[in-house]
Design a protein around this motif. Structure first.
Motif: not given
Length: 74
Positions: A19-22, A24-26, A28-29, A31-32, A62
């Motif tokens: 999903s798009k949310r998954d 986005e979470n990846i 963000e991870s 990025d961290s 990224r």
């Protein structure tokens, strides 16, 4: 939800559906992880080649993930 569509064990390639949310979470991870690796480099000057390469790899990953995310947004 993440789903494997196809796995090519010979060439070590996997096609995924997420999903798009998954995604986005990846992003963000990653990025961290990039931020953390950059702090490690700055705290341990002079830095090791291995640490600089790891940061470059995270930044490249990224950017590739952001391009994929842009395809979904546009």
């Amino acid at each position: 939800m993440l789903r494997i569509i196809k796995a090519d064990k010979v060439n070590w390639v996997v096609k995924l559906e997420m999903s798009k949310r998954d995604l986005e979470n990846i992003v963000e991870s990653v990025d961290s992880m990039s931020d953390k690796q950059q702090r490690i480099l700055l705290e341990n000057l002079p830095s090791e080649d291995q640490d600089r390469q790891k940061l470059d790899d995270y930044k490249a990953l990224r950017e590739e993930l952001r391009k994929i995310l842009q395809v979904l947004i546009n």
